[in-house]
Design a protein around this motif. Structure first.
Motif, PDB file in Angstrom:
ATOM      1  N   LYS A   1       0.812  -1.218   0.000  1.00 11.01           N
ATOM      2  CA  LYS A   1       0.000   0.000   0.000  1.00 11.01           C
ATOM      3  C   LYS A   1       0.846   1.269   0.000  1.00 11.01           C
ATOM      4  N   ASN A   2       2.162   1.129  -0.056  1.00 15.19           N
ATOM      5  CA  ASN A   2       3.069   2.289  -0.004  1.00 15.19           C
ATOM      6  C   ASN A   2       2.738   3.182   1.186  1.00 15.19           C
ATOM      7  N   THR A   3       2.504   2.560   2.302  1.00  7.46           N
ATOM      8  CA  THR A   3       2.034   3.277   3.484  1.00  7.46           C
ATOM      9  C   THR A   3       2.902   2.936   4.691  1.00  7.46           C
ATOM     10  N   VAL A   4       3.180   3.959   5.487  1.00  3.53           N
ATOM     11  CA  VAL A   4       3.868   3.772   6.750  1.00  3.53           C
ATOM     12  C   VAL A   4       2.919   4.192   7.862  1.00  3.53           C
ATOM     13  N   TYR A   5       2.949   3.462   8.955  1.00  6.73           N
ATOM     14  CA  TYR A   5       2.044   3.704  10.071  1.00  6.73           C
ATOM     15  C   TYR A   5       2.832   4.045  11.332  1.00  6.73           C
ATOM     16  N   LEU A   6       2.165   4.746  12.214  1.00  2.49           N
ATOM     17  CA  LEU A   6       2.694   4.953  13.550  1.00  2.49           C
ATOM     18  C   LEU A   6       1.567   4.613  14.528  1.00  2.49           C
ATOM     19  N   GLN A   7       1.704   3.471  15.164  1.00  2.00           N
ATOM     20  CA  GLN A   7       0.740   3.065  16.175  1.00  2.00           C
ATOM     21  C   GLN A   7       1.176   3.670  17.499  1.00  2.00           C
ATOM     22  N   MET A   8       0.287   4.423  18.114  1.00  2.00           N
ATOM     23  CA  MET A   8       0.609   5.122  19.358  1.00  2.00           C
ATOM     24  C   MET A   8      -0.286   4.597  20.467  1.00  2.00           C
ATOM     25  N   ASP A   9       0.316   3.964  21.442  1.00  2.00           N
ATOM     26  CA  ASP A   9      -0.408   3.421  22.588  1.00  2.00           C
ATOM     27  C   ASP A   9       0.013   4.139  23.866  1.00  2.00           C
ATOM     28  N   SER A  10      -0.794   3.974  24.886  1.00  2.00           N
ATOM     29  CA  SER A  10      -0.507   4.603  26.186  1.00  2.00           C
ATOM     30  C   SER A  10      -0.170   6.082  26.005  1.00  2.00           C
ATOM     31  N   LEU A  11      -0.997   6.751  25.264  1.00  2.00           N
ATOM     32  CA  LEU A  11      -0.726   8.149  24.947  1.00  2.00           C
ATOM     33  C   LEU A  11      -0.786   9.032  26.184  1.00  2.00           C
ATOM     34  N   LYS A  12       0.056  10.065  26.172  1.00  2.00           N
ATOM     35  CA  LYS A  12       0.152  11.015  27.261  1.00  2.00           C
ATOM     36  C   LYS A  12      -0.151  12.418  26.735  1.00  2.00           C
ATOM     37  N   PRO A  13      -0.589  13.309  27.605  1.00  2.00           N
ATOM     38  CA  PRO A  13      -0.839  14.686  27.146  1.00  2.00           C
ATOM     39  C   PRO A  13       0.382  15.316  26.472  1.00  2.00           C
ATOM     40  N   GLU A  14       1.571  14.946  26.905  1.00  2.00           N
ATOM     41  CA  GLU A  14       2.780  15.521  26.306  1.00  2.00           C
ATOM     42  C   GLU A  14       3.056  14.988  24.893  1.00  2.00           C
ATOM     43  N   ASP A  15       2.272  14.011  24.445  1.00  2.00           N
ATOM     44  CA  ASP A  15       2.383  13.545  23.059  1.00  2.00           C
ATOM     45  C   ASP A  15       1.594  14.446  22.105  1.00  2.00           C
ATOM     46  N   THR A  16       0.853  15.385  22.647  1.00  2.00           N
ATOM     47  CA  THR A  16       0.085  16.294  21.811  1.00  2.00           C
ATOM     48  C   THR A  16       1.002  17.102  20.905  1.00  2.00           C
ATOM     49  N   ALA A  17       0.729  17.040  19.604  1.00  2.00           N
ATOM     50  CA  ALA A  17       1.583  17.709  18.625  1.00  2.00           C
ATOM     51  C   ALA A  17       0.999  17.500  17.242  1.00  2.00           C
ATOM     52  N   VAL A  18       1.568  18.210  16.287  1.00  2.00           N
ATOM     53  CA  VAL A  18       1.311  17.899  14.889  1.00  2.00           C
ATOM     54  C   VAL A  18       2.363  16.871  14.466  1.00  2.00           C
ATOM     55  N   TYR A  19       1.894  15.783  13.918  1.00  2.00           N
ATOM     56  CA  TYR A  19       2.781  14.695  13.523  1.00  2.00           C
ATOM     57  C   TYR A  19       3.006  14.754  12.013  1.00  2.00           C
ATOM     58  N   TYR A  20       4.274  14.723  11.632  1.00  2.00           N
ATOM     59  CA  TYR A  20       4.663  14.806  10.237  1.00  2.00           C
ATOM     60  C   TYR A  20       5.344  13.522   9.806  1.00  2.00           C
ATOM     61  N   CYS A  21       4.915  12.982   8.675  1.00  2.00           N
ATOM     62  CA  CYS A  21       5.682  11.886   8.114  1.00  2.00           C
ATOM     63  C   CYS A  21       6.793  12.458   7.243  1.00  2.00           C
ATOM     64  N   ALA A  22       7.830  11.671   7.086  1.00  2.00           N
ATOM     65  CA  ALA A  22       9.014  12.155   6.397  1.00  2.00           C
ATOM     66  C   ALA A  22       9.696  11.021   5.656  1.00  2.00           C
ATOM     67  N   ALA A  23      10.434  11.374   4.633  1.00  2.00           N
ATOM     68  CA  ALA A  23      11.180  10.389   3.859  1.00  2.00           C
ATOM     69  C   ALA A  23      12.539  10.954   3.493  1.00  2.00           C
ATOM     70  N   GLY A  24      13.539  10.093   3.518  1.00  2.00           N
ATOM     71  CA  GLY A  24      14.880  10.533   3.153  1.00  2.00           C
ATOM     72  C   GLY A  24      15.778   9.335   2.909  1.00  2.00           C
ATOM     73  N   THR A  25      16.928   9.575   2.327  1.00  2.00           N
ATOM     74  CA  THR A  25      17.829   8.481   1.981  1.00  2.00           C
ATOM     75  C   THR A  25      18.960   8.301   2.968  1.00  2.00           C
ATOM     76  N   ALA A  26      19.115   9.195   3.917  1.00  2.00           N
ATOM     77  CA  ALA A  26      20.194   9.079   4.896  1.00  2.00           C
ATOM     78  C   ALA A  26      19.667   8.399   6.161  1.00  2.00           C
ATOM     79  N   TRP A  27      20.540   7.660   6.808  1.00  2.00           N
ATOM     80  CA  TRP A  27      20.203   6.978   8.071  1.00  2.00           C
ATOM     81  C   TRP A  27      21.299   7.251   9.086  1.00  2.00           C
ATOM     82  N   PRO A  28      20.934   7.556  10.325  1.00  2.00           N
ATOM     83  CA  PRO A  28      19.594   7.788  10.866  1.00  2.00           C
ATOM     84  C   PRO A  28      18.885   8.954  10.157  1.00  2.00           C
TER      85      PRO A  28
END
Length: 120
Positions: free
Chosen positions: A74-101
């Motif tokens: 599906k050319n899709t990446v997921y982020l499963q977020m469990d045990s969420l905390k108020p400090e996890d509140t944010a805008v989440y951005y997906c990203a792609a690149g060829t360098a690692w990390p």
């Protein structure tokens, strides 16, 4: 290039999954990851996965609670977020690149962001 979705409002302790779909060319040749930015703070790394071997890397703040995965069909990446905390509140951005990390300065493509709000 990258289309993120799945954000929303959830209570503390709850779960949420965000998704990011991209083109096959981008997906099959780039490491994929997630970053987040809370109000008044800099964008920070959350999680990433290598495109060929599936090696994962997580920020210390989310280890054991978040899981990154990908669906090659599906050319899709997921982020499963469990045990969420108020400090996890944010805008989440997906990203792609060829360098690692996948540091933010090495990101080639950014998604538009999806809001995740965790209430206490």
């Amino acid at each position: 290039q990258l289309q993120a979705s799945g954000g929303g409002l959830v209570q503390a302790g709850g779960s949420l999954r965000v998704s990011c779909v991209t083109s096959g060319r981008t997906f099959s040749s780039n490491h994929m990851g997630w970053f987040r930015q809370a109000p008044g703070k800099e964008r920070e790394f959350v999680a990433a996965m290598t495109w060929r071997t599936g090696i994962t890397r997580y920020a210390d703040s989310v280890k054991g609670r978040f899981t990154i995965s990908r669906d090659n069909a599906k050319n899709t990446v997921y982020l499963q977020m469990d045990s969420l905390k108020p400090e996890d509140t944010a805008v989440y951005y997906c990203a792609a690149g060829t360098a690692w990390p996948l540091y933010s300065r090495y990101v080639t493509y950014w998604g538009q962001g999806t809001q995740v709000t965790v209430s206490s």
